[in-house]
Enzyme design. Structure first.
Site, PDB file in Angstrom:
ATOM      1  N   LYS A 100      -7.100   3.368  -3.888  1.00  0.00           N
ATOM      2  CA  LYS A 100      -7.617   3.348  -2.519  1.00  0.00           C
ATOM      3  C   LYS A 100      -7.847   4.777  -2.059  1.00  0.00           C
ATOM      4  O   LYS A 100      -7.049   5.667  -2.370  1.00  0.00           O
ATOM      5  CB  LYS A 100      -6.611   2.621  -1.625  1.00  0.00           C
ATOM      6  N   ASP A 123       0.867  -1.187   0.000  1.00  0.00           N
ATOM      7  CA  ASP A 123       0.000   0.000   0.000  1.00  0.00           C
ATOM      8  C   ASP A 123       0.901   1.234   0.000  1.00  0.00           C
ATOM      9  O   ASP A 123       1.606   1.481   0.986  1.00  0.00           O
ATOM     10  CB  ASP A 123      -0.895   0.020   1.236  1.00  0.00           C
ATOM     11  N   LYS A 147     -10.482   0.095  -3.247  1.00  0.00           N
ATOM     12  CA  LYS A 147     -10.568  -0.074  -1.794  1.00  0.00           C
ATOM     13  C   LYS A 147     -10.975   1.239  -1.138  1.00  0.00           C
ATOM     14  O   LYS A 147     -10.158   2.151  -1.012  1.00  0.00           O
ATOM     15  CB  LYS A 147      -9.242  -0.550  -1.204  1.00  0.00           C
TER      16      LYS A 147
END
Length: 231
Positions: free
Chosen positions: A131, A59, A167
């Site tokens: 995300k 991430d 996400k």
């Protein structure tokens, strides 16, 4: 079970040892999380170390200051460099939408992230996610923001026939709000995205309410909020 557990790079090896035999993936918040302000060589080394320790997913967080200053090529180049450093690990690109100021900026950042990932070569479905947030900034995964990002993913799919994952993270605290997000995913992207392979929730604040809903189904009544430990 959860799709993945997300840890700092220095805990990847610990998570890997604890999850032997499990299907749960190990994600690592590398690249100077949550600020993304470290020098690029340090962020890239952070990624390589996490992958070397056994991270399945990385991430990363984009440099919002560079984006807001109009340094779009720099942002794209850094995303591409991080993607290359991931090797076989999947990449989730955090936009930190609460700092991007407008929905137009969210859409442009989504497009930059997706194009930068494709610039590194052919992608497989779910190899890259976009995300919303680190969870450290509000607002984060609001319905309008998530819809804009889903539309960017839809348009990229129409262009490339490759499915980018999504996400939403930050601020999704109840099962009912999660259902609303799932409905929006279904209506914008279709059934294919209703899978952990292509859609995830940042569930740390959602977990307690999910447990309360399960308790209601099994016991016939709601549990008190303090019946479960705070996530």
């Amino acid at each position: 079970s959860v799709a993945a557990i997300c840890v700092y790079p220095n805990l990847v090896a610990t998570a890997r040892a604890a999850l032997v035999g499990s299907t749960v993936k190990i994600a690592s918040v590398a690249t100077g999380f949550p600020s993304g302000q470290f020098p690029l060589d340090i962020r890239l080394d952070d990624v390589r170390r996490a992958v070397g320790e056994g991270a399945d997913e990385i991430d990363m967080v984009i440099r919002r200051g560079a984006f807001l200053a109009g340094e779009y090529a720099l942002v794209a180049d850094e995303i591409a460099r991080v993607k290359e450093a991931c090797g076989a690990a999947h990449l989730k690109i955090i936009l930190e939408t609460g700092e991007l100021e407008t929905l137009d900026a969210v859409r442009y950042a989504s497009d930059i992230a997706i194009r930068a990932a494709f610039s590194t070569g052919t992608l497989t479905d779910g190899e890259v996610f976009i995300k919303t947030s680190t969870g450290k900034v509000t607002p984060a995964a609001t319905m309008p923001v998530v819809l804009v990002m889903l539309e960017a993913i839809r348009d990229a799919f129409h262009e490339t026939n490759t499915r980018i994952g999504m996400k939403p993270a930050g601020g999704i605290r109840t099962a009912k709000s999660a259902i609303a997000q799932l409905v929006m995913v279904h209506e914008t992207l279709g059934d294919a995205w209703l899978s952990p392979h292509l859609f995830r929730f940042g569930a740390s604040t959602l977990l307690n309410d999910l447990l309360r809903q399960i308790a209601r189904l099994t016991r016939g009544g709601y549990a008190a909020r303090d019946d479960f430990a705070e996530a």
